[in-house]
Motif scaffolding. Structure first.
Motif, PDB file in Angstrom:
ATOM      1  N   UNK A  21      45.543 -21.047   6.011  1.00  0.00           N
ATOM      2  CA  UNK A  21      44.784 -22.292   5.962  1.00  0.00           C
ATOM      3  C   UNK A  21      43.326 -21.995   5.614  1.00  0.00           C
ATOM      4  N   UNK A  22      42.816 -22.626   4.545  1.00  0.00           N
ATOM      5  CA  UNK A  22      41.428 -22.413   4.133  1.00  0.00           C
ATOM      6  C   UNK A  22      40.498 -23.563   4.516  1.00  0.00           C
ATOM      7  N   UNK A  33      36.896 -17.221  10.075  1.00  0.00           N
ATOM      8  CA  UNK A  33      36.345 -16.367   9.025  1.00  0.00           C
ATOM      9  C   UNK A  33      37.364 -16.323   7.889  1.00  0.00           C
ATOM     10  N   UNK A  34      36.887 -16.449   6.658  1.00  0.00           N
ATOM     11  CA  UNK A  34      37.758 -16.476   5.490  1.00  0.00           C
ATOM     12  C   UNK A  34      38.117 -17.873   5.035  1.00  0.00           C
ATOM     13  N   UNK A  35      37.758 -18.877   5.832  1.00  0.00           N
ATOM     14  CA  UNK A  35      38.019 -20.273   5.475  1.00  0.00           C
ATOM     15  C   UNK A  35      36.733 -20.935   5.006  1.00  0.00           C
ATOM     16  N   UNK A  36      36.879 -22.135   4.457  1.00  0.00           N
ATOM     17  CA  UNK A  36      35.722 -22.900   4.002  1.00  0.00           C
ATOM     18  C   UNK A  36      35.174 -23.711   5.171  1.00  0.00           C
ATOM     19  N   UNK A  37      34.058 -23.254   5.714  1.00  0.00           N
ATOM     20  CA  UNK A  37      33.449 -23.976   6.833  1.00  0.00           C
ATOM     21  C   UNK A  37      32.627 -25.153   6.338  1.00  0.00           C
ATOM     22  N   UNK A  38      32.111 -25.046   5.128  1.00  0.00           N
ATOM     23  CA  UNK A  38      31.334 -26.127   4.547  1.00  0.00           C
ATOM     24  C   UNK A  38      32.039 -26.701   3.336  1.00  0.00           C
ATOM     25  N   UNK A  39      32.359 -27.982   3.396  1.00  0.00           N
ATOM     26  CA  UNK A  39      33.024 -28.666   2.289  1.00  0.00           C
ATOM     27  C   UNK A  39      32.318 -29.998   2.075  1.00  0.00           C
ATOM     28  N   UNK A  40      31.837 -30.219   0.865  1.00  0.00           N
ATOM     29  CA  UNK A  40      31.272 -31.526   0.528  1.00  0.00           C
ATOM     30  C   UNK A  40      31.914 -32.006  -0.763  1.00  0.00           C
ATOM     31  N   UNK A  41      32.007 -33.314  -0.891  1.00  0.00           N
ATOM     32  CA  UNK A  41      32.578 -33.935  -2.072  1.00  0.00           C
ATOM     33  C   UNK A  41      31.507 -34.802  -2.726  1.00  0.00           C
ATOM     34  N   UNK A  65      33.176 -18.945   4.920  1.00  0.00           N
ATOM     35  CA  UNK A  65      32.643 -18.161   6.029  1.00  0.00           C
ATOM     36  C   UNK A  65      33.197 -16.746   5.888  1.00  0.00           C
ATOM     37  N   UNK A  66      32.311 -15.742   5.631  1.00  0.00           N
ATOM     38  CA  UNK A  66      32.793 -14.371   5.430  1.00  0.00           C
ATOM     39  C   UNK A  66      32.594 -13.493   6.676  1.00  0.00           C
ATOM     40  N   UNK A  67      31.809 -13.958   7.625  1.00  0.00           N
ATOM     41  CA  UNK A  67      31.693 -13.324   8.948  1.00  0.00           C
ATOM     42  C   UNK A  67      31.170 -14.402   9.888  1.00  0.00           C
ATOM     43  N   UNK A  68      30.944 -14.045  11.140  1.00  0.00           N
ATOM     44  CA  UNK A  68      30.453 -15.043  12.085  1.00  0.00           C
ATOM     45  C   UNK A  68      29.066 -15.563  11.715  1.00  0.00           C
TER      46      UNK A  68
END
Length: 168
Positions: free
Chosen positions: A43-44, A50-58, A116-119
């Protein structure tokens, strides 16, 4: 008698207004559930992993202004899988119209994704494009196709939910 006459008229209007003609109703089916996963099925869209998209804007690319945010909500299933739910809000542009009243509309949405690639670290913003096509006729207004980065990701199946899974 005058008191009862007024009551009968009121009840008659209430009964007439409650009647419905199912054939005259237009079905609206535009809710989208968008899942985003990597090739292994991870799940992204989970904002905390970590490894997911923490920030998403449309952003609405067909809007009259350059900055036109499109509302969506990040939802979670019972198995903790996240998805983006979109109901409406982006500009719809008429693509084609036939003599029998059928119309095709499209919306174009720019996704800005921050992974997000690390904390404490985030990758540079990625931008992708979502294009939604709608079909309109007297009986239905529905999502018909969805493209992500110009690749067809979804085609409508009658009476099925609009679930799009994007593999990144």
């Amino acid at each position: 008698m005058k008191k009862h006459f007024l009551a009968y008229i009121f009840i008659g209007f209430a009964l007439v207004s409650c009647g419905s003609d199912e054939d005259s109703l237009q079905k609206i089916d535009q809710k989208l559930q968008i899942f985003m996963k990597d090739a292994s099925g991870k799940d992204l869209v989970n904002p905390t992993k970590v490894g997911s998209y923490s920030g998403i804007t449309w952003n609405d690319e067909l809007a009259p202004t350059d900055v036109a945010n499109v509302n969506f909500s990040r939802q979670m299933l019972s198995d903790s899988t996240y998805y983006m739910e979109y109901l409406a809000g982006a500009t719809r542009q008429l693509v084609s119209e036939s003599a029998d009243g059928n119309k095709i509309y499209r919306s174009e949405i720019l996704f800005s994704l921050t992974k997000k690639i690390s904390d404490t670290e985030f990758a540079p913003v990625e931008t992708d494009t979502l294009e939604i096509f709608y079909r309109l006729n007297p009986s239905v207004f529905e999502v018909s196709q969805v493209y992500y980065n110009n690749v067809l990701q979804f085609s409508k199946i009658p009476d099925q939910p609009n679930v799009v899974t994007i593999i990144k």
